[in-house]
Design a protein around this motif. Sequence first.
Motif, short mmCIF file in Angstrom:
data_model
loop_
_atom_site.label_atom_id
_atom_site.label_comp_id
_atom_site.label_asym_id
_atom_site.label_seq_id
_atom_site.Cartn_x
_atom_site.Cartn_y
_atom_site.Cartn_z
N GLY A 174 15.83 50.89 -5.33
CA GLY A 174 15.17 50.63 -6.59
C GLY A 174 13.71 51.03 -6.63
O GLY A 174 13.09 51.06 -7.69
N GLY A 175 13.12 51.32 -5.48
CA GLY A 175 11.72 51.68 -5.43
C GLY A 175 10.77 50.52 -5.24
O GLY A 175 9.56 50.69 -5.29
N VAL A 176 11.32 49.32 -5.02
CA VAL A 176 10.47 48.14 -4.87
C VAL A 176 9.64 48.23 -3.59
O VAL A 176 8.44 47.99 -3.61
N LEU A 222 16.87 38.57 8.06
CA LEU A 222 17.41 37.79 9.18
C LEU A 222 17.02 36.32 9.06
O LEU A 222 17.62 35.47 9.71
N LEU A 223 16.01 36.02 8.27
CA LEU A 223 15.55 34.65 8.05
C LEU A 223 16.26 34.07 6.83
O LEU A 223 16.65 34.80 5.92
N PRO A 224 16.43 32.76 6.80
CA PRO A 224 17.03 32.16 5.62
C PRO A 224 16.08 32.27 4.42
O PRO A 224 14.87 32.16 4.57
N GLY A 225 16.64 32.50 3.25
CA GLY A 225 15.82 32.59 2.05
C GLY A 225 16.43 33.53 1.03
O GLY A 225 17.41 34.22 1.30
N PRO A 226 15.81 33.58 -0.12
CA PRO A 226 16.35 34.37 -1.25
C PRO A 226 15.79 35.79 -1.31
O PRO A 226 15.35 36.25 -2.36
N GLN A 227 15.78 36.52 -0.20
CA GLN A 227 15.18 37.85 -0.18
C GLN A 227 15.84 38.81 -1.17
O GLN A 227 15.15 39.56 -1.86
N PHE A 228 17.16 38.80 -1.24
CA PHE A 228 17.84 39.73 -2.14
C PHE A 228 17.57 39.37 -3.60
O PHE A 228 17.40 40.25 -4.44
N LEU A 229 17.49 38.10 -3.90
CA LEU A 229 17.17 37.69 -5.28
C LEU A 229 15.75 38.10 -5.64
O LEU A 229 15.49 38.53 -6.76
N TYR A 256 14.12 40.66 -4.37
CA TYR A 256 14.15 42.12 -4.54
C TYR A 256 14.65 42.49 -5.93
O TYR A 256 14.07 43.34 -6.61
N ILE A 257 15.74 41.86 -6.35
CA ILE A 257 16.30 42.14 -7.68
C ILE A 257 15.31 41.76 -8.78
O ILE A 257 15.12 42.49 -9.75
N ALA A 258 14.64 40.61 -8.61
CA ALA A 258 13.64 40.18 -9.61
C ALA A 258 12.49 41.19 -9.70
O ALA A 258 12.05 41.54 -10.79
N LEU A 259 12.01 41.66 -8.54
CA LEU A 259 10.92 42.64 -8.55
C LEU A 259 11.38 43.97 -9.13
O LEU A 259 10.62 44.66 -9.80
N TRP A 260 12.63 44.33 -8.89
CA TRP A 260 13.19 45.56 -9.46
C TRP A 260 13.15 45.50 -10.98
O TRP A 260 12.83 46.46 -11.67
#
Length: 66
Positions: A14-16, A40-47, A49-53
């Motif tokens: 996405g270019g983020v 590798l750490l717990p957390g909402p990294q993919f969410l 990334y999508i929000a920043l996209w």
Amino acid sequence: MAALVRPREGRMIGGVCAALAQRFGTSATTMRVLFVLSCLLPGPQFLLYIALWILFPAEGGSRTAW
């Protein structure tokens, strides 16, 4: 402060990561490695990334007001 926009060149998904790399003066590869390592750490990294996209406009594109 530089505007956060997703560049047209150098994108992988996405270019983020490329936009964040430009903002912080590092390479896009470094930013991508940091993102993958953070997954590798717990957390909402993919969410995040999508929000920043969604939030970062594309370079040269126009945003419409809701």
